[in-house]
Design an enzyme around this catalytic site. Structure first.
Site, short mmCIF file in Angstrom:
data_model
loop_
_atom_site.label_atom_id
_atom_site.label_comp_id
_atom_site.label_asym_id
_atom_site.label_seq_id
_atom_site.Cartn_x
_atom_site.Cartn_y
_atom_site.Cartn_z
N ASP A 24 0.84 -1.27 -0.04
CA ASP A 24 -0.03 -0.02 -0.26
C ASP A 24 1.05 1.54 -0.10
O ASP A 24 1.69 1.44 0.95
CB ASP A 24 -0.93 -0.02 1.22
CG ASP A 24 -2.02 0.84 1.07
OD1 ASP A 24 -2.16 1.64 0.20
OD2 ASP A 24 -2.93 0.94 2.16
N ASP A 117 -3.30 2.46 -5.90
CA ASP A 117 -1.91 2.74 -5.05
C ASP A 117 -2.14 1.56 -4.02
O ASP A 117 -1.18 1.60 -3.18
CB ASP A 117 -2.33 3.87 -4.04
CG ASP A 117 -3.48 3.96 -3.38
OD1 ASP A 117 -4.40 3.12 -3.56
OD2 ASP A 117 -3.71 4.86 -2.65
N GLU A 118 -2.46 0.43 -4.38
CA GLU A 118 -2.38 -0.96 -3.44
C GLU A 118 -2.38 -2.18 -4.56
O GLU A 118 -3.40 -1.85 -5.33
CB GLU A 118 -2.98 -0.70 -2.45
CG GLU A 118 -4.57 -0.81 -2.59
CD GLU A 118 -5.36 -0.85 -1.37
OE1 GLU A 118 -5.07 -1.50 -0.40
OE2 GLU A 118 -6.61 0.03 -1.26
#
Length: 414
Positions: A24, A117-118
């Site tokens: 993350d 974003d992860e």
């Protein structure tokens, strides 16, 4: 890394069952802006929509100290942190996201992005070539920092669910490992809200049953739980409270999108005319997303003017959604700024799709506190039973005779 996670980590970091990584990025949008402009380092950076209905997309950890967080209305963020550096979201985040995902795939082909974003990674096959999951996690963090001057947090466990919890408890810029031998010890000490699917109202119901922690939930019989939260939710919560999560890491698919658009018989002069159409399109897109099990983080508005000039404007949301009202809020903000002349055609699209089940609490279970989602789900059922004209907004009914068509361009496409 928090003290709780330190107590759970055992000496055997090469535990063969801890092959799932959750990576993350830390305050991703804000971190990208700081990397582009190092003079912002150490300042409260807030990436947000700056219009009257704008919301925060990301906040640096300096800004979070003042109570600023994603999804917070920008107006409130300005009151809480008046000295913050407020920046409008840009398209650069997608470029950095793709580059970071490419780094992940250098370590394993089993990469499943669940957001810009992860991502989840399965590194079982990389042990012999690269090393233990802990060594892989450290190497990934070093590469991301070296290549992009941003940080990420890695959680490592035997399941997707627990790996994500490990990363959440290790932020920012941390590495959290939960060996299989201690996973229930770690999980059962956590509060109820740590479980995906437990929002505020569900937590209130469980609290009335005397539950405070995941351990309390794990001790409850599934039938007793079903009497309070329903059978489907009970089975979901019962399994996660025991770290039963058989979902594999599915390699990245070709990105899809869901869209819909409409053409007016006469150019719409302003938002009073095209606004209701945009709302209806947003709900249509959301309904298709829910039916397919997707949620989207990217929202794009397409506008064609009377002279046939066509433009698009896009925004990344703070979290994936399958709720039409949320899609509309972002789309309307974009359209208000872009519709500088009468509009011939307007459309809306969501992309950066993820599995709704991977999003977390509210999308995964349709929490009762998410009022708009409940309303739209009821509308879905009514349309399925009685037809598309069974329900709709009052604005739609008022302007039914003014529409030429609503081209069905919203099927997911590869």
């Amino acid at each position: 890394m928090t003290s709780d996670l330190h107590r759970v980590i055992g000496p055997d970091l090469s535990d063969e069952s801890t092959d799932i990584l959750h990576v993350d990025m830390d305050a991703f949008f804000a971190s990208v802006e700081i990397a582009r402009d190092p003079s912002l380092r150490g300042k409260p950076v807030i990436v947000a929509g700056l219009g009257p209905r704008g919301v925060v997309s990301a906040a640096s950890y300096e800004a979070r100290k003042y109570g600023v967080h994603s999804a917070l209305p920008t107006a409130i963020a300005r009151r809480r942190c008046p000295h913050g550096v407020f920046l409008t979201p840009t398209t650069s985040y997608g470029e950095v996201s793709r580059a970071v995902m490419a780094i992940f795939r250098e370590f394993t082909p089993h990469v499943q992005p669940i957001s810009v974003d992860e991502a989840f990674l399965d590194v079982a096959g990389a042990r012999r070539l690269i090393g233990s999951p802990a060594e892989i996690g450290r190497a990934i963090r070093e590469r991301v920092r070296a290549d992009h001057r941003i940080t990420c947090t890695v959680g490592i466990a035997s399941t997707k669910f627990l790996a994500k919890l490990a990363s959440e408890h290790s932020k920012p810029d941390g590495l959290g490992i939960v060996p299989a031998a201690t996973e229930l010890e770690f999980l059962h000490r956590l509060p109820l809200r740590a479980i995906w699917g437990i929002g505020e109202k569900t937590a209130e119901k469980l609290t009335r049953l005397g539950m405070r922690t995941v351990a309390d939930l794990a001790r409850l019989d599934v039938d007793a739980l079903a009497a309070s939260v329903g059978t489907a939710s009970a089975e979901h919560l019962y399994a996660l409270a025991r770290n039963i999560d058989p979902r594999p890491v599915r390699p990245e698919r070709v990105e899809k999108s869901i869209s819909a658009e409409t053409t007016f018989d006469r150019d719409a002069p302003d938002g009073a005319v095209w606004g209701p159409a945009l709302l209806e399109l947003s709900r249509k897109v959301a309904s298709r997303a829910r039916a397919a099990g997707w949620a989207g983080r990217g929202v794009t508005v397409k506008i064609r003017f009377g002279d046939f000039k066509t433009i698009t404007r896009s925004r990344m949301l703070s979290a994936p959604t399958d709720v039409g009202q949320e899609i509309y809020a972002a789309a309307r903000d974009l359209a208000d700024a872009a519709a500088t002349a009468p509009v011939r055609l307007i459309g809306v699209r969501i992309d950066h799709l993820v599995e709704a089940a991977a999003v977390g609490r509210q999308v995964a279970l349709g929490e009762p506190e998410h009022g708009w989602r409940d309303i739209e789900t009821v509308m879905d059922a009514a349309v399925a039973k009685f037809g598309k004209d069974a329900v709709g907004s009052a604005a739609r009914m008022r302007r039914r005779d003014s529409r030429v068509d609503t081209p069905d361009s919203g099927n997911p496409r590869h």
